[in-house]
Design a protein around this motif. Structure first.
Motif, PDB file in Angstrom:
ATOM      1  N   MET A   1       0.820  -1.210   0.000  1.00  0.00           N
ATOM      2  CA  MET A   1       0.000   0.000   0.000  1.00  0.00           C
ATOM      3  C   MET A   1       0.856   1.264   0.000  1.00  0.00           C
ATOM      4  O   MET A   1       0.337   2.357  -0.219  1.00  0.00           O
ATOM      5  N   HIS A   2       2.168   1.136   0.232  1.00  0.00           N
ATOM      6  CA  HIS A   2       3.027   2.321   0.229  1.00  0.00           C
ATOM      7  C   HIS A   2       3.014   3.002  -1.136  1.00  0.00           C
ATOM      8  O   HIS A   2       3.286   4.201  -1.244  1.00  0.00           O
ATOM      9  N   ARG A   3       2.686   2.241  -2.173  1.00  0.00           N
ATOM     10  CA  ARG A   3       2.700   2.798  -3.530  1.00  0.00           C
ATOM     11  C   ARG A   3       1.627   3.868  -3.743  1.00  0.00           C
ATOM     12  O   ARG A   3       1.722   4.670  -4.670  1.00  0.00           O
ATOM     13  N   SER A   4       0.612   3.877  -2.893  1.00  0.00           N
ATOM     14  CA  SER A   4      -0.437   4.899  -3.007  1.00  0.00           C
ATOM     15  C   SER A   4      -0.267   6.002  -1.968  1.00  0.00           C
ATOM     16  O   SER A   4      -1.143   6.852  -1.804  1.00  0.00           O
ATOM     17  N   GLY A   5       0.861   6.008  -1.258  1.00  0.00           N
ATOM     18  CA  GLY A   5       1.107   7.031  -0.252  1.00  0.00           C
ATOM     19  C   GLY A   5       1.488   8.365  -0.861  1.00  0.00           C
ATOM     20  O   GLY A   5       1.930   8.450  -2.011  1.00  0.00           O
ATOM     21  N   THR A   6       1.353   9.419  -0.076  1.00  0.00           N
ATOM     22  CA  THR A   6       1.713  10.761  -0.531  1.00  0.00           C
ATOM     23  C   THR A   6       3.101  11.142  -0.046  1.00  0.00           C
ATOM     24  O   THR A   6       3.547  10.712   1.022  1.00  0.00           O
ATOM     25  N   THR A   7       3.769  11.979  -0.833  1.00  0.00           N
ATOM     26  CA  THR A   7       5.066  12.522  -0.423  1.00  0.00           C
ATOM     27  C   THR A   7       4.913  13.824   0.349  1.00  0.00           C
ATOM     28  O   THR A   7       5.916  14.425   0.738  1.00  0.00           O
TER      29      THR A   7
ATOM     30  N   ALA B   1      11.119   4.943   2.606  1.00  0.00           N
ATOM     31  CA  ALA B   1      12.139   5.928   2.226  1.00  0.00           C
ATOM     32  C   ALA B   1      13.194   6.058   3.319  1.00  0.00           C
ATOM     33  O   ALA B   1      14.399   6.181   3.030  1.00  0.00           O
ATOM     34  N   LEU B   2      12.764   6.029   4.576  1.00  0.00           N
ATOM     35  CA  LEU B   2      13.708   6.068   5.694  1.00  0.00           C
ATOM     36  C   LEU B   2      14.663   4.879   5.623  1.00  0.00           C
ATOM     37  O   LEU B   2      15.873   5.032   5.810  1.00  0.00           O
ATOM     38  N   THR B   3      14.136   3.712   5.337  1.00  0.00           N
ATOM     39  CA  THR B   3      14.964   2.513   5.238  1.00  0.00           C
ATOM     40  C   THR B   3      16.007   2.653   4.138  1.00  0.00           C
ATOM     41  O   THR B   3      17.183   2.302   4.325  1.00  0.00           O
ATOM     42  N   MET B   4      15.593   3.165   2.994  1.00  0.00           N
ATOM     43  CA  MET B   4      16.528   3.330   1.881  1.00  0.00           C
ATOM     44  C   MET B   4      17.585   4.398   2.207  1.00  0.00           C
ATOM     45  O   MET B   4      18.754   4.267   1.824  1.00  0.00           O
ATOM     46  N   ALA B   5      17.173   5.439   2.924  1.00  0.00           N
ATOM     47  CA  ALA B   5      18.135   6.465   3.333  1.00  0.00           C
ATOM     48  C   ALA B   5      19.185   5.874   4.269  1.00  0.00           C
ATOM     49  O   ALA B   5      20.393   6.145   4.138  1.00  0.00           O
ATOM     50  N   LEU B   6      18.756   5.039   5.199  1.00  0.00           N
ATOM     51  CA  LEU B   6      19.680   4.450   6.161  1.00  0.00           C
ATOM     52  C   LEU B   6      20.625   3.461   5.493  1.00  0.00           C
ATOM     53  O   LEU B   6      21.771   3.298   5.933  1.00  0.00           O
TER      54      LEU B   6
ATOM     55  N   THR C   1      10.960   6.581  -2.835  1.00  0.00           N
ATOM     56  CA  THR C   1      11.764   6.026  -1.744  1.00  0.00           C
ATOM     57  C   THR C   1      13.243   5.997  -2.090  1.00  0.00           C
ATOM     58  O   THR C   1      14.082   5.929  -1.188  1.00  0.00           O
ATOM     59  N   ARG C   2      13.569   6.056  -3.368  1.00  0.00           N
ATOM     60  CA  ARG C   2      14.965   6.055  -3.812  1.00  0.00           C
ATOM     61  C   ARG C   2      15.481   7.475  -4.072  1.00  0.00           C
ATOM     62  O   ARG C   2      16.651   7.661  -4.386  1.00  0.00           O
ATOM     63  N   ASP C   3      14.609   8.452  -3.957  1.00  0.00           N
ATOM     64  CA  ASP C   3      14.959   9.839  -4.260  1.00  0.00           C
ATOM     65  C   ASP C   3      15.673  10.483  -3.082  1.00  0.00           C
ATOM     66  O   ASP C   3      15.105  10.582  -1.987  1.00  0.00           O
ATOM     67  N   ALA C   4      16.901  10.925  -3.297  1.00  0.00           N
ATOM     68  CA  ALA C   4      17.711  11.461  -2.197  1.00  0.00           C
ATOM     69  C   ALA C   4      17.063  12.683  -1.550  1.00  0.00           C
ATOM     70  O   ALA C   4      17.147  12.873  -0.335  1.00  0.00           O
ATOM     71  N   ALA C   5      16.416  13.523  -2.361  1.00  0.00           N
ATOM     72  CA  ALA C   5      15.791  14.728  -1.821  1.00  0.00           C
ATOM     73  C   ALA C   5      14.613  14.362  -0.913  1.00  0.00           C
ATOM     74  O   ALA C   5      14.424  14.956   0.158  1.00  0.00           O
TER      75      ALA C   5
ATOM     76  N   VAL D   1      12.305  13.389   4.615  1.00  0.00           N
ATOM     77  CA  VAL D   1      11.772  12.494   5.646  1.00  0.00           C
ATOM     78  C   VAL D   1      12.631  12.591   6.903  1.00  0.00           C
ATOM     79  O   VAL D   1      12.112  12.725   8.025  1.00  0.00           O
ATOM     80  N   LEU D   2      13.941  12.527   6.745  1.00  0.00           N
ATOM     81  CA  LEU D   2      14.846  12.621   7.892  1.00  0.00           C
ATOM     82  C   LEU D   2      14.694  13.967   8.608  1.00  0.00           C
ATOM     83  O   LEU D   2      14.651  14.029   9.842  1.00  0.00           O
ATOM     84  N   GLU D   3      14.596  15.029   7.842  1.00  0.00           N
ATOM     85  CA  GLU D   3      14.452  16.363   8.437  1.00  0.00           C
ATOM     86  C   GLU D   3      13.133  16.481   9.195  1.00  0.00           C
ATOM     87  O   GLU D   3      13.089  17.035  10.302  1.00  0.00           O
ATOM     88  N   ARG D   4      12.066  15.954   8.609  1.00  0.00           N
ATOM     89  CA  ARG D   4      10.753  16.018   9.257  1.00  0.00           C
ATOM     90  C   ARG D   4      10.755  15.223  10.559  1.00  0.00           C
ATOM     91  O   ARG D   4      10.239  15.683  11.589  1.00  0.00           O
ATOM     92  N   LEU D   5      11.355  14.051  10.540  1.00  0.00           N
ATOM     93  CA  LEU D   5      11.380  13.211  11.738  1.00  0.00           C
ATOM     94  C   LEU D   5      12.264  13.811  12.825  1.00  0.00           C
ATOM     95  O   LEU D   5      11.931  13.742  14.019  1.00  0.00           O
ATOM     96  N   GLU D   6      13.358  14.431  12.428  1.00  0.00           N
ATOM     97  CA  GLU D   6      14.197  15.110  13.414  1.00  0.00           C
ATOM     98  C   GLU D   6      13.430  16.257  14.061  1.00  0.00           C
ATOM     99  O   GLU D   6      13.502  16.477  15.275  1.00  0.00           O
TER     100      GLU D   6
END
Length: 238
Positions: free
Chosen positions: A117-123, A140-145, A213-217, A222-227
């Motif tokens: 269902m992640h495929r229908s999620g919003t950015t 996306a967090l997983t791919m960033a890590l 999820t593969r997009d660096a930006a 995501v990281l900035e929002r979670l921080e």
């Protein structure tokens, strides 16, 4: 033998994952919201340890990270806990694995439960918050890590729609198949896993997740929002 943490393991996929790892002679630490929620109390006699905390509560999650670190460095962490309740989804599905990752010693492997269902999620990180949205963000967090912490093998798993408390009795997938991939990723010899890190898996097969999820930006957002939400920062340590 590995030391493995499984979160949200009171029932369903989490409990099935714990049981499979125990049957393979691994040491398992079981996390649940509370002891009375564990569907099969007999498993508590087999695990290496237990930890109880409400992952919807940020302070409780921070405290849990410190408690879990007391078990030592985990060979693998399976971030299984999840909810479809929109009011809790961001906290449980994304914030909790982020905080545990930031505050605990980096494990050898990190496996996060995603969803097709992640495929229908919003950015849109400020307007979203549905189950689908949070599964996109945590993937996306997983791919960033995977890029920031090469010493930890980081993977996301779509377990399928399985007959659990969350999935419902009519779910068409198999519970055994639903937990098989995360058990394998947590315990298989490293040379058997390809890609080594940054994989998105469904039923033991590597798939390609949503392009965002593969997009660096987007990962950085995501990281900035979670921080910003937690006041906790993930560093690049291994």
């Amino acid at each position: 033998m590995s030391l493995v943490l499984v979160t949200g393991a009171s029932t369903g996929l989490g409990l099935a994952t714990v049981t499979a790892l125990l049957d393979a002679d691994h040491d398992v630490v079981l996390h649940a919201r509370s002891a009375d929620r564990v569907e099969d109390p007999s498993v508590l006699d087999r695990v290496a340890g237990t930890a109880y905390a409400d992952l919807a509560d940020l302070d409780a999650t921070v405290g849990l990270a410190g408690e879990l670190d007391g078990f030592g460095r985990f060979d693998a962490v399976v971030h299984n806990a999840g909810t479809m309740d929109r009011s809790l989804a961001t906290a449980v599905n994304v914030v909790a694995p982020y905080v545990l990752t930031a505050l605990m010693r980096p494990p050898g492997r990190s496996i996060v439960l995603s969803s097709g269902m992640h495929r229908s999620g919003t950015t849109d990180l400020r307007r979203g918050g549905s189950y689908s949205d949070t599964k996109l963000w945590v993937t996306a967090l997983t791919m960033a890590l995977a890029g920031r912490r090469p010493g930890t093998l980081s993977h996301a798993v779509d377990p399928g729609w399985v007959p659990t408390r969350m999935g419902g009795r009519s779910a068409p997938d198999d519970l055994v198949e639903g937990r098989r991939t995360q058990v394998w990723l947590a315990s298989a010899p490293e040379e058997e896993i390809e890609p080594r890190t940054g994989g998105y898996w469904h039923h033991h097969e590597s798939r390609e997740p949503h392009p965002a999820t593969r997009d660096a930006a987007f990962q950085a957002s995501v990281l900035e929002r979670l921080e910003g939400l937690t006041g906790v920062r993930i560093d690049d340590r291994d």
